[in-house]
Design a protein around this motif. Structure first.
Motif, mmCIF file in Angstrom:
data_model
loop_
_atom_site.group_PDB
_atom_site.id
_atom_site.type_symbol
_atom_site.label_atom_id
_atom_site.label_comp_id
_atom_site.label_asym_id
_atom_site.label_seq_id
_atom_site.Cartn_x
_atom_site.Cartn_y
_atom_site.Cartn_z
ATOM 1 N N ALA A 122 0.822 -1.216 0.000
ATOM 2 C CA ALA A 122 0.000 0.000 0.000
ATOM 3 C C ALA A 122 0.854 1.265 0.000
ATOM 4 C CB ALA A 122 -0.950 0.003 1.199
ATOM 5 N N GLN A 123 2.019 1.214 0.639
ATOM 6 C CA GLN A 123 2.914 2.380 0.668
ATOM 7 C C GLN A 123 3.482 2.703 -0.702
ATOM 8 O OE1 GLN A 123 6.050 2.240 3.580
ATOM 9 N NE2 GLN A 123 4.733 1.223 5.069
ATOM 10 N N TRP A 124 3.581 1.691 -1.557
ATOM 11 C CA TRP A 124 4.250 1.869 -2.847
ATOM 12 C C TRP A 124 3.293 1.980 -4.019
ATOM 13 C CZ3 TRP A 124 8.707 3.636 -1.845
ATOM 14 C CH2 TRP A 124 9.326 3.274 -0.661
ATOM 15 N N VAL A 125 1.984 1.927 -3.735
ATOM 16 C CA VAL A 125 0.979 2.160 -4.768
ATOM 17 C C VAL A 125 0.490 3.597 -4.577
ATOM 18 C CG1 VAL A 125 -1.310 1.493 -5.606
ATOM 19 C CG2 VAL A 125 0.307 -0.267 -4.877
ATOM 20 N N ARG A 126 0.455 4.360 -5.654
ATOM 21 C CA ARG A 126 0.041 5.768 -5.544
ATOM 22 C C ARG A 126 -1.381 5.853 -5.001
ATOM 23 N NH1 ARG A 126 -3.234 7.417 -9.627
ATOM 24 N NH2 ARG A 126 -3.335 6.112 -11.486
ATOM 25 N N PRO A 127 -1.769 6.990 -4.420
ATOM 26 C CA PRO A 127 -3.078 7.103 -3.766
ATOM 27 C C PRO A 127 -4.260 6.669 -4.635
ATOM 28 C CG PRO A 127 -1.735 8.982 -3.187
ATOM 29 C CD PRO A 127 -0.947 8.196 -4.216
ATOM 30 N N ALA A 128 -4.244 6.968 -5.918
ATOM 31 C CA ALA A 128 -5.357 6.564 -6.788
ATOM 32 C C ALA A 128 -5.076 5.226 -7.474
ATOM 33 C CB ALA A 128 -5.629 7.645 -7.824
ATOM 34 N N GLY A 129 -3.997 4.561 -7.076
ATOM 35 C CA GLY A 129 -3.627 3.297 -7.697
ATOM 36 C C GLY A 129 -4.488 2.139 -7.228
ATOM 37 N N ARG A 130 -4.235 0.976 -7.810
ATOM 38 C CA ARG A 130 -5.057 -0.193 -7.521
ATOM 39 C C ARG A 130 -4.193 -1.423 -7.239
ATOM 40 N NH1 ARG A 130 -7.630 -2.065 -12.033
ATOM 41 N NH2 ARG A 130 -6.066 -1.078 -13.316
ATOM 42 N N LEU A 131 -4.789 -2.346 -6.513
ATOM 43 C CA LEU A 131 -4.233 -3.677 -6.292
ATOM 44 C C LEU A 131 -5.215 -4.658 -6.908
ATOM 45 C CD1 LEU A 131 -2.496 -5.929 -4.921
ATOM 46 C CD2 LEU A 131 -3.920 -5.588 -2.886
ATOM 47 N N LEU A 132 -4.733 -5.503 -7.811
ATOM 48 C CA LEU A 132 -5.569 -6.513 -8.426
ATOM 49 C C LEU A 132 -4.865 -7.854 -8.267
ATOM 50 C CD1 LEU A 132 -7.849 -6.318 -11.294
ATOM 51 C CD2 LEU A 132 -6.086 -8.048 -11.535
ATOM 52 N N MET A 133 -5.508 -8.771 -7.570
ATOM 53 C CA MET A 133 -4.865 -10.061 -7.349
ATOM 54 C C MET A 133 -5.837 -11.197 -7.594
ATOM 55 S SD MET A 133 -4.454 -10.056 -3.228
ATOM 56 C CE MET A 133 -5.858 -9.847 -2.156
ATOM 57 N N MET A 134 -5.282 -12.303 -8.054
ATOM 58 C CA MET A 134 -6.057 -13.521 -8.243
ATOM 59 C C MET A 134 -5.550 -14.519 -7.212
ATOM 60 S SD MET A 134 -6.613 -15.835 -11.673
ATOM 61 C CE MET A 134 -7.908 -14.795 -12.366
ATOM 62 N N VAL A 135 -6.486 -15.060 -6.426
ATOM 63 C CA VAL A 135 -6.142 -16.056 -5.405
ATOM 64 C C VAL A 135 -7.061 -17.259 -5.589
ATOM 65 C CG1 VAL A 135 -5.358 -14.294 -3.772
ATOM 66 C CG2 VAL A 135 -7.715 -15.103 -3.655
ATOM 67 N N TRP A 136 -6.640 -18.382 -5.055
ATOM 68 C CA TRP A 136 -7.464 -19.584 -5.138
ATOM 69 C C TRP A 136 -8.671 -19.453 -4.234
ATOM 70 C CZ3 TRP A 136 -6.526 -22.201 -9.195
ATOM 71 C CH2 TRP A 136 -5.230 -22.419 -9.652
ATOM 72 N N GLN A 137 -9.808 -19.935 -4.717
ATOM 73 C CA GLN A 137 -10.967 -20.081 -3.845
ATOM 74 C C GLN A 137 -10.697 -21.255 -2.916
ATOM 75 O OE1 GLN A 137 -14.783 -19.840 -5.760
ATOM 76 N NE2 GLN A 137 -13.990 -18.504 -7.363
ATOM 77 N N GLY A 138 -11.610 -21.547 -2.020
ATOM 78 C CA GLY A 138 -11.408 -22.608 -1.034
ATOM 79 C C GLY A 138 -11.050 -23.951 -1.647
ATOM 80 N N HIS A 139 -10.315 -24.747 -0.892
ATOM 81 C CA HIS A 139 -9.841 -26.064 -1.333
ATOM 82 C C HIS A 139 -10.948 -26.880 -1.991
ATOM 83 C CE1 HIS A 139 -8.482 -30.217 -1.036
ATOM 84 N NE2 HIS A 139 -9.504 -30.462 -0.225
ATOM 85 N N GLU A 140 -12.098 -26.950 -1.347
ATOM 86 C CA GLU A 140 -13.187 -27.799 -1.829
ATOM 87 C C GLU A 140 -13.766 -27.316 -3.159
ATOM 88 O OE1 GLU A 140 -14.685 -24.396 0.348
ATOM 89 O OE2 GLU A 140 -13.214 -25.911 0.910
#
Length: 196
Positions: A122-140
């Motif tokens: 968060a410190q290194w993303v500009r104030p109007a910047g974004r974080l976009l991540m893809m993570v696994w849904q639950g194991h099942e």
């Protein structure tokens, strides 16, 4: 073509549909500066660099071997506006530049201290910047994970091995992710289910 090249191609092919979803969601502009977290062999970093044709992309990963591989592939593909660093995002101090977008394809679930890592990001993303991540849904909800679990299930009477690796499903619960990201300073958090 060496074994490593074949492994990279197979892995990239397996995630092709996921990558298509990510590319549509990125909304990377030609002058954007992009941080790719847990970049592995750098496919997503190279994709981001191509979209940010007048900007640049930085891929970071804790694996020195993966970073070396990413550099080699970027050079072989002629992608010039990309750099790679071997770094632990939880503690790494980036340059004074701020990023317009931080991305991650299955790389953020393995943080030892997710609040520290996301606070640093968060410190290194500009104030109007974004974080976009893809993570696994639950194991099942992941056929591949359920199949592996069944294949490795102990037979009756054999000892059950203790988990030794970080949990790839640590960010599967939206409420947990919301809490972590809010604590780290992110706002306007949204989720999208991806079924590929």
């Amino acid at each position: 073509m060496g074994d490593r090249d074949s492994e990279d191609l197979v892995y990239d092919a397996e995630l092709r549909l996921h990558n298509d979803v990510l590319r549509r969601a990125y909304e990377i502009g030609p002058e954007d500066r992009v941080l790719d977290i847990g970049c592995g062999a750098g496919q997503t970093t190279r994709d981001a660099a191509r979209l940010a044709s007048d900007g640049w992309a930085l891929g970071v990963d804790i694996s020195k071997e993966m970073i070396e591989r990413a550099r080699s592939l970027a050079e072989a593909e002629g992608v010039r506006n990309v750099t790679f660093e071997c770094a632990d995002v939880e503690i790494h101090r980036f340059s004074t530049e701020r990023f317009d977008l931080a991305i991650s394809r299955f790389g953020t679930m393995f943080f030892r201290d997710p609040i520290a890592a996301f606070s640093n990001i968060a410190q290194w993303v500009r104030p109007a910047g974004r974080l976009l991540m893809m993570v696994w849904q639950g194991h099942e909800r992941n056929e591949w994970s359920v199949s592996i679990e069944r294949a490795l299930a102990p037979t009756v009477g054999s000892p059950v091995p203790a988990p030794t690796a970080p949990d790839p499903f640590s960010l599967a619960d939206p409420a947990t992710v919301q809490r972590i990201l809010n604590t780290a300073g992110f706002t306007h958090i949204t989720f999208a289910d991806v079924h590929e």
